[in-house]
Scaffold this active site. Sequence first.
Site, PDB file in Angstrom:
ATOM      1  N   LYS A 250      25.960  -6.417  28.137  1.00 31.04           N
ATOM      2  CA  LYS A 250      26.959  -7.497  28.081  1.00 31.04           C
ATOM      3  C   LYS A 250      27.775  -7.385  26.786  1.00 31.04           C
ATOM      4  O   LYS A 250      27.421  -6.592  25.894  1.00 31.04           O
ATOM      5  CB  LYS A 250      26.247  -8.848  28.146  1.00 31.04           C
ATOM      6  CG  LYS A 250      25.385  -9.139  26.919  1.00 31.04           C
ATOM      7  CD  LYS A 250      24.490 -10.334  27.107  1.00 31.04           C
ATOM      8  CE  LYS A 250      23.672 -10.579  25.855  1.00 31.04           C
ATOM      9  NZ  LYS A 250      22.509 -11.445  26.097  1.00 31.04           N
TER      10      LYS A 250
ATOM     11  N   TYR B 103      45.617 -12.292  -2.654  1.00 27.95           N
ATOM     12  CA  TYR B 103      46.018 -13.698  -2.496  1.00 27.95           C
ATOM     13  C   TYR B 103      45.125 -14.654  -3.273  1.00 27.95           C
ATOM     14  O   TYR B 103      43.898 -14.573  -3.191  1.00 27.95           O
ATOM     15  CB  TYR B 103      45.930 -14.108  -1.023  1.00 27.95           C
ATOM     16  CG  TYR B 103      47.017 -13.570  -0.138  1.00 27.95           C
ATOM     17  CD1 TYR B 103      48.368 -13.762  -0.439  1.00 27.95           C
ATOM     18  CD2 TYR B 103      46.693 -12.887   1.031  1.00 27.95           C
ATOM     19  CE1 TYR B 103      49.361 -13.276   0.403  1.00 27.95           C
ATOM     20  CE2 TYR B 103      47.674 -12.405   1.879  1.00 27.95           C
ATOM     21  CZ  TYR B 103      49.011 -12.594   1.566  1.00 27.95           C
ATOM     22  OH  TYR B 103      49.971 -12.127   2.394  1.00 27.95           O
TER      23      TYR B 103
HETATM   24  C1  PLP Z   1      21.276 -10.830  25.655  1.00 26.52           C
HETATM   25  C2  PLP Z   1      19.994 -11.064  26.362  1.00 26.52           C
HETATM   26  C3  PLP Z   1      18.881 -10.232  26.128  1.00 26.52           C
HETATM   27  C4  PLP Z   1      18.844  -9.153  25.066  1.00 26.52           C
HETATM   28  O1  PLP Z   1      18.353  -9.653  23.847  1.00 26.52           O
HETATM   29  P1  PLP Z   1      18.172  -8.688  22.555  1.00 26.52           P
HETATM   30  O2  PLP Z   1      17.680  -9.606  21.509  1.00 26.52           O
HETATM   31  O3  PLP Z   1      19.535  -8.152  22.257  1.00 26.52           O
HETATM   32  O4  PLP Z   1      17.224  -7.625  22.940  1.00 26.52           O
HETATM   33  C5  PLP Z   1      17.755 -10.438  26.898  1.00 26.52           C
HETATM   34  N1  PLP Z   1      17.727 -11.424  27.835  1.00 26.52           N
HETATM   35  C6  PLP Z   1      18.769 -12.240  28.068  1.00 26.52           C
HETATM   36  C7  PLP Z   1      18.658 -13.289  29.105  1.00 26.52           C
HETATM   37  C8  PLP Z   1      19.931 -12.095  27.347  1.00 26.52           C
HETATM   38  O5  PLP Z   1      20.960 -12.914  27.573  1.00 26.52           O
END
Ligand code: PLP
Length: 382
Positions: free
Chosen positions: A37, A266
């Site tokens: 994702k 700045y």
């Molecule tokens: C993003 C996600 C993960 C992955 O977690 P990590 O800490 O990056 O390994 C696992 N399960 C769900 C439901 C997620 O949304």
Amino acid sequence: MTYSLNRVEIDLSALRANYRRMQEIVGERVRVMAIVKADGYGHGMIRAAQAFSEAGARTFGVAEAEEGVLLREAGVEGEIVVLLGVGLREFEDVLHYRLQPVVYDKALLAGLSEYAHGRNVCIGVHLKVDAGMGRLGAMPEEVPGLIEMASKLPGVFLAGIMSHFSESDNPASGKTMEQYRRFEGCCRAAQTFLRQDVTRHVANTAAVVSFPETHLDMVRSGIGLYGYCPACDGNTASRVTFEPAMRFASRVSQVKDVPAGFGVSYGHTFVTSRPTRLAVLPVGYDDGYLRRLSNRAKVLIHGRRASVLGNVCMNACVADVTDLPSVHPGDEVVLMGRQGAEVIDANEVAGWMETISYEVLCLFGSRNRRGYRETGSADNLS
Ligand SMILES: *Cc1c(COP(=O)(O)O)cnc(C)c1O
């Protein structure tokens, strides 16, 4: 071809090695879902999924159906789990691209069943339990009813039952095992309807490392596959386990000498206290190099650390190279990653930014042009 001074380099060999390492940690009987994702945590969803696939991944996790569609169109095979579930508008894509949505209530389950059954197909779903995370998922008392419903409805089958931990990155907290036991209790209460082949999965990267009793049938790893592990600090067995795959580099624009008492950038939030050699860098908050890094961050030039002086601007910032030997315009600058013997990793940048490695990777990855390479072929970006 257009050209940008700033670039994020992704090491595909590191992604593959991290996947294999994760598989090795959990053992061959446990599957590893590769979480891709957020555009593969900034590494590029498709290239990352392909790399994990080459290393053996057969299950992928995305947030939304649209990402699953992109993966399929790029030729990615295997199971694709849509972690946030789907709405009515995505039902058609779920069927057409064989996606497996997460479900968490009766309405979604019934809707998917009716839609799929009406088209003579059967789609896999993953039931998500909120065992204490306090986010998406069915409450434990609803779970037995949902499992029974899923087992009886046409057009859907329960491919998985899952949960997610609220603080598995803290090995000292008792919450992970408490939530795990609550999840197990839900499964036990619905035993009659829970087939043996339903994949049970709860562990993210931190849980894989710190809570091996939670691996079950499958683990879901994101951050570990990109080279970081929130629970690994002080956990010597796994400390050097994963290899960061992202590097963020640029080139020096201008080098100049200024006197003591000279205000930089700045607001003149930094004023030199000695004759100083400045290197102007073409990197700023538009490139994800947040303004919060002003007067805090370090960068690498010639394998040495240089401090960021004054405020970070939209597309520029300034580093102190007074103590570095002969810096010239065009020299490589590393904002994150390795240069020579020195490293600045995402955890260090996250400390300066007051956030976590995940956010740094998403930010740098999404704000800059990406190039891909294999280990050892530094100048061969594709
Ligand atoms: C993003 C996600 C993960 C992955 O977690 P990590 O800490 O990056 O390994 C696992 N399960 C769900 C439901 C997620 O949304």
